[in-house]
Design an enzyme around this catalytic site. Sequence first.
Site, PDB file in Angstrom:
ATOM      1  N   ALA A 131       0.839  -1.207   0.000  1.00  0.00           N
ATOM      2  CA  ALA A 131       0.000   0.000   0.000  1.00  0.00           C
ATOM      3  C   ALA A 131       0.867   1.247   0.000  1.00  0.00           C
ATOM      4  O   ALA A 131       1.693   1.437   0.893  1.00  0.00           O
ATOM      5  CB  ALA A 131      -0.921  -0.001   1.216  1.00  0.00           C
ATOM      6  N   SER A 144      11.951   0.631  -3.812  1.00  0.00           N
ATOM      7  CA  SER A 144      12.090   0.983  -5.222  1.00  0.00           C
ATOM      8  C   SER A 144      13.534   1.315  -5.551  1.00  0.00           C
ATOM      9  O   SER A 144      14.286   1.815  -4.695  1.00  0.00           O
ATOM     10  CB  SER A 144      11.211   2.208  -5.486  1.00  0.00           C
ATOM     11  OG  SER A 144      11.542   2.778  -6.725  1.00  0.00           O
ATOM     12  N   TYR A 160       8.658  10.961  -3.262  1.00  0.00           N
ATOM     13  CA  TYR A 160       8.293   9.538  -3.358  1.00  0.00           C
ATOM     14  C   TYR A 160       9.494   8.656  -3.003  1.00  0.00           C
ATOM     15  O   TYR A 160       9.406   7.774  -2.148  1.00  0.00           O
ATOM     16  CB  TYR A 160       7.799   9.208  -4.774  1.00  0.00           C
ATOM     17  CG  TYR A 160       7.694   7.723  -5.026  1.00  0.00           C
ATOM     18  CD1 TYR A 160       6.714   6.960  -4.398  1.00  0.00           C
ATOM     19  CD2 TYR A 160       8.590   7.065  -5.869  1.00  0.00           C
ATOM     20  CE1 TYR A 160       6.637   5.581  -4.605  1.00  0.00           C
ATOM     21  CE2 TYR A 160       8.520   5.698  -6.088  1.00  0.00           C
ATOM     22  CZ  TYR A 160       7.539   4.964  -5.448  1.00  0.00           C
ATOM     23  OH  TYR A 160       7.470   3.609  -5.646  1.00  0.00           O
ATOM     24  N   LYS A 213      10.296   6.115   0.408  1.00  0.00           N
ATOM     25  CA  LYS A 213      10.694   4.700   0.405  1.00  0.00           C
ATOM     26  C   LYS A 213      11.971   4.519   1.228  1.00  0.00           C
ATOM     27  O   LYS A 213      12.101   3.552   1.981  1.00  0.00           O
ATOM     28  CB  LYS A 213      10.924   4.213  -1.034  1.00  0.00           C
ATOM     29  CG  LYS A 213       9.663   4.154  -1.887  1.00  0.00           C
ATOM     30  CD  LYS A 213       8.725   3.061  -1.401  1.00  0.00           C
ATOM     31  CE  LYS A 213       7.460   2.962  -2.212  1.00  0.00           C
ATOM     32  NZ  LYS A 213       6.454   2.069  -1.605  1.00  0.00           N
ATOM     33  N   ARG A 272      12.597  14.184 -20.512  1.00  0.00           N
ATOM     34  CA  ARG A 272      11.650  14.444 -19.423  1.00  0.00           C
ATOM     35  C   ARG A 272      12.456  14.877 -18.193  1.00  0.00           C
ATOM     36  O   ARG A 272      13.450  14.238 -17.851  1.00  0.00           O
ATOM     37  CB  ARG A 272      10.874  13.153 -19.136  1.00  0.00           C
ATOM     38  CG  ARG A 272       9.775  13.267 -18.120  1.00  0.00           C
ATOM     39  CD  ARG A 272       8.928  11.996 -18.083  1.00  0.00           C
ATOM     40  NE  ARG A 272       9.661  10.831 -17.613  1.00  0.00           N
ATOM     41  CZ  ARG A 272       9.128   9.613 -17.423  1.00  0.00           C
ATOM     42  NH1 ARG A 272       7.845   9.410 -17.674  1.00  0.00           N
ATOM     43  NH2 ARG A 272       9.853   8.614 -16.995  1.00  0.00           N
TER      44      ARG A 272
HETATM   45  P1  NAD Z   1      -0.871   0.418  -7.243  1.00  0.00           P
HETATM   46  O1  NAD Z   1      -1.216   1.850  -7.067  1.00  0.00           O
HETATM   47  O2  NAD Z   1      -1.486  -0.328  -8.362  1.00  0.00           O
HETATM   48  O3  NAD Z   1      -1.144  -0.378  -5.887  1.00  0.00           O
HETATM   49  C1  NAD Z   1      -1.027   0.218  -4.620  1.00  0.00           C
HETATM   50  C2  NAD Z   1      -2.299  -0.099  -3.858  1.00  0.00           C
HETATM   51  O4  NAD Z   1      -2.211   0.456  -2.549  1.00  0.00           O
HETATM   52  C3  NAD Z   1      -3.546   0.502  -4.516  1.00  0.00           C
HETATM   53  O5  NAD Z   1      -4.506  -0.522  -4.680  1.00  0.00           O
HETATM   54  C4  NAD Z   1      -4.018   1.557  -3.510  1.00  0.00           C
HETATM   55  O6  NAD Z   1      -5.439   1.672  -3.494  1.00  0.00           O
HETATM   56  C5  NAD Z   1      -3.462   1.021  -2.211  1.00  0.00           C
HETATM   57  N1  NAD Z   1      -3.201   2.050  -1.191  1.00  0.00           N
HETATM   58  C6  NAD Z   1      -2.470   3.200  -1.319  1.00  0.00           C
HETATM   59  N2  NAD Z   1      -2.432   3.859  -0.148  1.00  0.00           N
HETATM   60  C7  NAD Z   1      -3.131   3.110   0.748  1.00  0.00           C
HETATM   61  C8  NAD Z   1      -3.425   3.244   2.122  1.00  0.00           C
HETATM   62  N3  NAD Z   1      -3.008   4.302   2.834  1.00  0.00           N
HETATM   63  N4  NAD Z   1      -4.143   2.281   2.739  1.00  0.00           N
HETATM   64  C9  NAD Z   1      -4.572   1.196   2.040  1.00  0.00           C
HETATM   65  N5  NAD Z   1      -4.341   1.011   0.734  1.00  0.00           N
HETATM   66  C10 NAD Z   1      -3.615   1.960   0.090  1.00  0.00           C
HETATM   67  O7  NAD Z   1       0.742   0.350  -7.337  1.00  0.00           O
HETATM   68  P2  NAD Z   1       1.688  -0.869  -7.704  1.00  0.00           P
HETATM   69  O8  NAD Z   1       2.358  -0.551  -8.985  1.00  0.00           O
HETATM   70  O9  NAD Z   1       0.986  -2.154  -7.528  1.00  0.00           O
HETATM   71  O10 NAD Z   1       2.795  -0.684  -6.569  1.00  0.00           O
HETATM   72  C11 NAD Z   1       2.740  -1.390  -5.341  1.00  0.00           C
HETATM   73  C12 NAD Z   1       3.867  -0.900  -4.449  1.00  0.00           C
HETATM   74  O11 NAD Z   1       5.109  -1.073  -5.126  1.00  0.00           O
HETATM   75  C13 NAD Z   1       3.790   0.592  -4.095  1.00  0.00           C
HETATM   76  O12 NAD Z   1       4.200   0.762  -2.746  1.00  0.00           O
HETATM   77  C14 NAD Z   1       4.786   1.217  -5.026  1.00  0.00           C
HETATM   78  O13 NAD Z   1       5.339   2.409  -4.493  1.00  0.00           O
HETATM   79  C15 NAD Z   1       5.845   0.131  -5.140  1.00  0.00           C
HETATM   80  N6  NAD Z   1       6.625   0.201  -6.376  1.00  0.00           N
HETATM   81  C16 NAD Z   1       5.980   0.210  -7.581  1.00  0.00           C
HETATM   82  C17 NAD Z   1       6.723   0.319  -8.754  1.00  0.00           C
HETATM   83  C18 NAD Z   1       6.034   0.370 -10.108  1.00  0.00           C
HETATM   84  O14 NAD Z   1       6.651   0.805 -11.069  1.00  0.00           O
HETATM   85  N7  NAD Z   1       4.787  -0.072 -10.240  1.00  0.00           N
HETATM   86  C19 NAD Z   1       8.133   0.399  -8.702  1.00  0.00           C
HETATM   87  C20 NAD Z   1       8.748   0.370  -7.456  1.00  0.00           C
HETATM   88  C21 NAD Z   1       7.991   0.275  -6.292  1.00  0.00           C
HETATM   89  N1  UDP Z   2       9.454   7.152 -21.548  1.00  0.00           N
HETATM   90  C1  UDP Z   2       9.170   7.699 -22.790  1.00  0.00           C
HETATM   91  N2  UDP Z   2       7.888   8.044 -23.079  1.00  0.00           N
HETATM   92  C2  UDP Z   2       6.858   7.869 -22.188  1.00  0.00           C
HETATM   93  C3  UDP Z   2       7.155   7.314 -20.923  1.00  0.00           C
HETATM   94  C4  UDP Z   2       8.463   6.967 -20.636  1.00  0.00           C
HETATM   95  O1  UDP Z   2      10.080   7.872 -23.621  1.00  0.00           O
HETATM   96  O2  UDP Z   2       5.714   8.229 -22.502  1.00  0.00           O
HETATM   97  C5  UDP Z   2      10.844   6.743 -21.232  1.00  0.00           C
HETATM   98  C6  UDP Z   2      11.444   7.450 -20.046  1.00  0.00           C
HETATM   99  O3  UDP Z   2      12.043   8.665 -20.441  1.00  0.00           O
HETATM  100  C7  UDP Z   2      12.462   6.414 -19.532  1.00  0.00           C
HETATM  101  C8  UDP Z   2      11.783   5.070 -19.865  1.00  0.00           C
HETATM  102  O4  UDP Z   2      10.826   5.365 -20.882  1.00  0.00           O
HETATM  103  O5  UDP Z   2      13.664   6.493 -20.264  1.00  0.00           O
HETATM  104  C9  UDP Z   2      11.075   4.435 -18.671  1.00  0.00           C
HETATM  105  O6  UDP Z   2      10.176   5.380 -18.101  1.00  0.00           O
HETATM  106  P1  UDP Z   2       9.177   4.989 -16.939  1.00  0.00           P
HETATM  107  O7  UDP Z   2       8.448   6.244 -16.556  1.00  0.00           O
HETATM  108  O8  UDP Z   2       8.371   3.826 -17.348  1.00  0.00           O
HETATM  109  O9  UDP Z   2      10.133   4.494 -15.761  1.00  0.00           O
HETATM  110  P2  UDP Z   2      11.182   5.317 -14.842  1.00  0.00           P
HETATM  111  O10 UDP Z   2      11.700   6.461 -15.657  1.00  0.00           O
HETATM  112  O11 UDP Z   2      10.395   5.765 -13.664  1.00  0.00           O
HETATM  113  O12 UDP Z   2      12.241   4.336 -14.516  1.00  0.00           O
END
Ligand code: NAD
Ligand code: UDP
Length: 337
Positions: free
Chosen positions: A81, A124, A148, A152, A291
């Site tokens: 979460a 992350s 963010y 973490k 970006r």
């Molecule tokens: P997601 O948003 O799909 O899932 C997160 C879930 O947590 C959601 O369902 C949301 O409703 C719930 N949530 C948020 N705050 C809450 C709270 N206070 N109480 C209860 N529920 C809550 O995201 P995801 O991509 O599945 O990511 C899951 C975890 O992994 C997150 O902590 C995110 O930061 C971490 N993470 C994700 C990525 C990515 O690229 N997807 C990368 C690195 C880390």
């Molecule tokens: N990126 C892109 N166009 C988009 C979204 C992402 O060119 O619409 C590129 C971004 O610049 C990066 C890579 O794709 O080089 C991965 O981006 P993402 O946001 O998925 O992951 P993060 O940058 O958070 O690792």
Amino acid sequence: MNILVTGGAGYIGSITCVQLIAAGYRPVILDSLVNGKVAVLDRIEQISGQRPVFIEADVRDRARVVQVLREHAIDAVIHFAGLKAVGESVAQPVRYYDNNVQGSLVLIDAMREVGVKTLVFSSSATVYAETQDMPLHEGSPIGATSPYGRSKWMVEQILGDVAASDPSWSMTALRYFNPVGAHPSGLMGEDPQGIPNNLMPFIAQVAVGRRPSLRIFGRDYPTPDGTGVRDYIHVMDLADGHLAALRYAHGRAGHHVFNLGSGQGLSVLDMLAAFGQACGQTLPHEFAPRRAGDLAAFWADPALAEKVLGWRVQRSLQAMCTDTWHWQSNNPKGYDA
Ligand code: NAD
Ligand code: UDP
């Protein structure tokens, strides 16, 4: 074992629940639905024949969390979460720290009260500092650049402090690289709200006709083709990484940190070409300026997870694209369709 899965209605948490059930665990989902979808429950049931218990609650609701830990005889917690949009965290830092840091503190304190001492936390790769020194290993310099990322890193430090204060805790932080892909059934995948920030869901929406064209942010990076390089990991491999971490950590006290990545860097053009093959189209794209805040290239050294957890990625780039395409083409508007 009964596993509390906070954030289990989200992208990674819901797919991890499928893998937990397949391995004989009983997941109990607690999610506020701030970004989750209740429809995942039907999909989990369709795939695994079991419907997890679902509690709509905020992880910051201490009394509720204590009650859930007790009522469901929880053995361990996987804490997904959290809020995850980097740009949004810059605009709303207090909301991000409150949700991600305070949410983790409340959860840990509730676990302490009930005596549940195993926690696996979604961290992350954004905790790492900018460096040319690749791949990133768990000892690489830390230096998160957004609220963010800092949220973490703060939670990781709290996990370390709590583990040091009381040797009965097992605290594991998993540093994800770039999760992509979907469940191979095509029933579950990533369903971002609004315009996707991340590359793979954007490409998938272009392929399905929801967006006209991919904008490639930057073509002058010091990378082989000039576009950004990342370490993409199939969400099924990521889910399996949580099971490996849980098996290792439960009953093994201490503070553990692992990268979960493939160890391979792929460029934006690599991803676009692979997705084009998976969906059988040449996908429209244009080049755009870099970006703000983007790094040129980073990827993981996943050796520690392989050595200690016995885990490594199994799924190819082709599987990442085919499974995403399967999910997106079957559910062009995501879970709400
Ligand atoms: P997601 O948003 O799909 O899932 C997160 C879930 O947590 C959601 O369902 C949301 O409703 C719930 N949530 C948020 N705050 C809450 C709270 N206070 N109480 C209860 N529920 C809550 O995201 P995801 O991509 O599945 O990511 C899951 C975890 O992994 C997150 O902590 C995110 O930061 C971490 N993470 C994700 C990525 C990515 O690229 N997807 C990368 C690195 C880390
Ligand atoms: N990126 C892109 N166009 C988009 C979204 C992402 O060119 O619409 C590129 C971004 O610049 C990066 C890579 O794709 O080089 C991965 O981006 P993402 O946001 O998925 O992951 P993060 O940058 O958070 O690792």
